[in-house]
Design an enzyme around this catalytic site. Sequence first.
Site, PDB file in Angstrom:
ATOM      1  N   GLY A 101      49.482-137.568 -18.423  1.00  0.00           N
ATOM      2  CA  GLY A 101      49.239-136.779 -19.634  1.00  0.00           C
ATOM      3  C   GLY A 101      48.302-137.466 -20.612  1.00  0.00           C
ATOM      4  N   ASP A 134      49.391-135.672 -27.435  1.00  0.00           N
ATOM      5  CA  ASP A 134      48.004-135.716 -27.914  1.00  0.00           C
ATOM      6  C   ASP A 134      47.066-136.425 -26.951  1.00  0.00           C
ATOM      7  OD1 ASP A 134      48.728-138.371 -28.206  1.00  0.00           O
ATOM      8  OD2 ASP A 134      48.627-138.381 -30.396  1.00  0.00           O
ATOM      9  N   ASP A 264      59.525-141.528 -12.304  1.00  0.00           N
ATOM     10  CA  ASP A 264      58.063-141.527 -12.490  1.00  0.00           C
ATOM     11  C   ASP A 264      57.579-142.889 -12.989  1.00  0.00           C
ATOM     12  OD1 ASP A 264      59.587-140.297 -14.779  1.00  0.00           O
ATOM     13  OD2 ASP A 264      57.716-140.745 -15.817  1.00  0.00           O
TER      14      ASP A 264
HETATM   15  P1  AMP Z   1      56.086-142.408 -20.165  1.00  0.00           P
HETATM   16  O1  AMP Z   1      57.302-142.255 -20.995  1.00  0.00           O
HETATM   17  O2  AMP Z   1      54.982-143.180 -20.846  1.00  0.00           O
HETATM   18  O3  AMP Z   1      56.356-142.901 -18.796  1.00  0.00           O
HETATM   19  O4  AMP Z   1      55.470-140.934 -20.033  1.00  0.00           O
HETATM   20  C1  AMP Z   1      56.200-139.847 -19.485  1.00  0.00           C
HETATM   21  C2  AMP Z   1      55.294-138.640 -19.374  1.00  0.00           C
HETATM   22  O5  AMP Z   1      54.818-138.255 -20.681  1.00  0.00           O
HETATM   23  C3  AMP Z   1      54.049-138.843 -18.540  1.00  0.00           C
HETATM   24  O6  AMP Z   1      53.761-137.623 -17.900  1.00  0.00           O
HETATM   25  C4  AMP Z   1      53.005-139.183 -19.580  1.00  0.00           C
HETATM   26  O7  AMP Z   1      51.683-138.924 -19.149  1.00  0.00           O
HETATM   27  C5  AMP Z   1      53.394-138.266 -20.720  1.00  0.00           C
HETATM   28  N1  AMP Z   1      52.954-138.764 -22.041  1.00  0.00           N
HETATM   29  C6  AMP Z   1      53.438-139.838 -22.722  1.00  0.00           C
HETATM   30  N2  AMP Z   1      52.796-139.976 -23.895  1.00  0.00           N
HETATM   31  C7  AMP Z   1      51.896-138.975 -23.978  1.00  0.00           C
HETATM   32  C8  AMP Z   1      50.922-138.552 -24.963  1.00  0.00           C
HETATM   33  N3  AMP Z   1      50.760-139.198 -26.120  1.00  0.00           N
HETATM   34  N4  AMP Z   1      50.171-137.468 -24.673  1.00  0.00           N
HETATM   35  C9  AMP Z   1      50.316-136.788 -23.529  1.00  0.00           C
HETATM   36  N5  AMP Z   1      51.209-137.120 -22.575  1.00  0.00           N
HETATM   37  C10 AMP Z   1      51.993-138.200 -22.788  1.00  0.00           C
HETATM   38 MG    MG Z   2      55.248-143.424 -17.243  1.00  0.00          MG
END
Ligand code: AMP
Ligand code: MG
Length: 502
Positions: A101, A134, A264
Amino acid sequence: MAAFQESTAETVTIVAGLESTFADELGALTVPWQGAAAPDPQLLVVNEQLAASLRLDVAALRSVDGIGVLSGSTVPVGATPVAMAYAGHQFGGYAPILGDGRALLLGELVSSAGQRVDLHLKGSGRTPFSRGGDGYAVVGPMLREYLVSEAMNALGVPTTRALSVVATGRDVRRNGAEPGAVLARIASSHLRVGTFEFAAPAGRGLAAAHRLRDRPALPGADRTSVNGYTQSLSEVPRGGRRGAGVTGGEVDAHRFRARVMNTDNTTISGETIDYGPCAFLDAFDPAAVFSSIDHGGRYAFGNQPAVLKWNLVRLAETLLPLIDSAPDNAISAASAILETFDERYEGHYAAGLAAKIGLAQPFVDRALVDDLLTLLAEHGADWTGSFRALADELRGNSAPLDQLVPREHIAPWLQRWQGALTENGQGAAETASAMDRVNPLYIPRNHRLDAALRAATDGDLAPFEKLLEVVTHPFDRRDEWADYTEAAPRSFSETFQTFCGT
Ligand code: AMP
Ligand code: MG
């Protein structure tokens, strides 16, 4: 979305040899995409050693074009950046589509050692997987990932590596406006358990999953053998130097409280990934949780092995149709392997702890280790400091241990330990030296890291650079680094948390 910027000859040099085999072979799992243009990109840190090992030209990386590539603004000639699709179980609930994302796989590089690795950007703008997000990241958390992953690497733990952090010059809304940043990350692969969960449903084709397991990071080379897949399952959590490093002696031995261990965020390569909410423990506490949203303690330190096993069961489920077309046979083959997880984990963990107290292998006296851990927990003793203090004790210097645990409480244990060393025929001096080679002096202490990231966010990188230098030399004692061995003050630890999606 920003338009592609024109690449210059210099840009080509920077990333000469950037390949895109993942994007080419697994189009069903990727979306070609490009990063947002950074308004005013500034290079905050670049990992010169890592760059050299990847045959990248450091001077070129520091150039305007290089910084353009590292910020996601410029697409190198011939590259096919993609957002990778994946699913995931988050806190136990299934999300069928997550994906990158705010990240892009820029391409693959082949290191001077001949290893193919991913070059990946995090914080490079919105993608089709952004949902409400974002797409951005900010300076503090990206520098946190840079420093903690490099510290983990210096400790010998399998991990993704950090190549650079570029401040984008964009204000990003978090707790108020914060400076935006992009991290360039190197990993042997960004395949996650969640990638398999995404690929598994018949609608998307088992062919994709079938090809996935041929990726270099997934063990089990013989795709024609039925048991190739069961072999993969048995090797994924193989602990030790590689292999779901999250289970391995190294991670547990260093008391690293991994981030939110959703499927993930669990790689197939075993490299620890995604250093958002994470921390090293000071005092040993199996219930420690550092994620602000982990109210149930699912990812508490002591629960990590059980969570990893749970994640591997999810991986096994995706592989069942490939293991055997008869579901019952597939389930029994996969179960037979998963049932060996606890024993294999235990073996790695016991070996890791035996090394920390200097006992040569093979070592079976778990009670000796467990009783020490109980003592350390009861007295709130600093984990990292305690093992160096035990080595000092062997050298006849009892002052460090006396500061951590009252002598009358630890004396009986010390006697048992000495007895075990004598029985093994181990001398004090060489045992103490061997212990110092596996027990770090310097880890990223939470209060130091926090202060360094605050300063960096305000534009002063000096504390970050100093801390990075210290934690990437974790075993080398230097008098001028004495302050870096101190645990956080209690007032700091009581309120300390790190946050997801930062
Ligand atoms: P994470 O918690 O960093 O492992 O992210 C979990 C999911 O949320 C993944 O699909 C990331 O790409 C998405 N994600 C986390 N932060 C953001 C952000 N600021 N904008 C878009 N997607 C995000
Ligand atoms: Mg992640």
